[in-house]
Scaffold this motif. Structure first.
Motif, short mmCIF file in Angstrom:
data_model
loop_
_atom_site.label_atom_id
_atom_site.label_comp_id
_atom_site.label_asym_id
_atom_site.label_seq_id
_atom_site.Cartn_x
_atom_site.Cartn_y
_atom_site.Cartn_z
N GLU A 169 50.19 18.15 21.51
CA GLU A 169 51.63 17.98 21.60
C GLU A 169 52.14 17.20 20.39
N VAL B 95 50.18 10.31 23.89
CA VAL B 95 50.57 11.71 23.72
C VAL B 95 49.38 12.58 24.13
N VAL C 125 54.56 14.14 18.68
CA VAL C 125 54.97 12.78 19.04
C VAL C 125 55.82 12.21 17.91
#
Lengths: 116, 112
Positions: free
Chosen positions: A17, A13, A19
């Motif tokens: 962000e 990832v 995940v």
């Protein structure tokens, strides 16, 4: 008998962000708990989040949330805003609450790597 | 609080030797468990206890014995070590079945 399945041996990832780490389970016990633990490369086991089988709402702990879908027997871990320090092995675990109370089963884990 | 302590941290045995891995907790937890973790794998339950005097087998109990004479201590005995028992052993405790487990730092055991 209890069984935990984690189908993602490794995940990548990008930093910042979100995940999702997958976990499905099977049990004949009507009452059980689901746990997620983190194991960094240093080897210690760190508790992240817990969901009881009768809890109506999904559990949240800071950047961690558990997406619990009882009918599908899944308990996925969602990590929001990933950080480099999140790189580790993640284990899903189940614990019986009635028959054989306290007996735990762990999945084989997912190795998460966070890229800068 | 020291939490969950395990001794020794490292141990090398020869095939056929016996030894005891020590585990102690100072949190007054009723539930204690022993796991082994092989390289790249998850934790497998060896034995567990829900209180002093009460123990039960987990997924991989063969070759191991446990007893729980006090709330604090939960030793794991290897009866006759085999190379297949080379692993990292974790002890864990929890207040109840619905509470998270606190893990010790682990014992890395090698059987030659």
């Amino acid at each position: 008998a209890q069984k935990i399945t984690q189908t993602q041996p490794g995940m990548f990832v990008q930093e910042k962000e979100a995940v999702t780490l997958d976990c499905t389970y099977d049990t004949s016990d009507p009452s059980y708990g689901l746990f997620w633990y983190k194991q960094p490369s240093s080897g210690e086991m760190i508790f992240l989040i817990y969901q009881g089988s009768y809890d109506q709402q999904n559990a949240t702990e800071g950047r961690y949330s558990l997406n619990f879908q009882k009918a599908r027997k899944s308990a996925n871990l969602v990590i929001s805003a990933s950080q480099l320090g999140d790189s580790a092995m993640y284990f899903c675990a189940m614990r019986a609450m009635n028959t054989n109370a306290g007996k735990s089963t762990f999945g084989d884990g997912t190795t998460l790597t966070v890229k800068p | 609080n020291a939490g969950v302590t395990q001794t020794p941290k490292f141990q090398v045995l020869k095939t056929g030797q016996s030894m005891t891995l020590q585990c102690a907790q100072d949190m007054n937890h009723e539930y204690m468990s022993w796991y082994r973790q092989d390289p790249g794998m998850g934790l497998r339950l060896i034995h567990y206890s829900v209180g002093a005097g009460i123990t039960d087998q987990g997924e991989v109990p063969n070759g191991y014995n446990v007893s729980r004479s006090t709330t604090e201590d939960f030793p794991l005995r290897l009866l006759s070590a085999a190379p297949s028992q080379t692993s990292v052993y974790f002890c864990a405790s929890s207040y109840s079945a619905i509470n998270e487990q606190f893990f010790g730092p682990g014992t890395r055991l090698t059987v030659l």
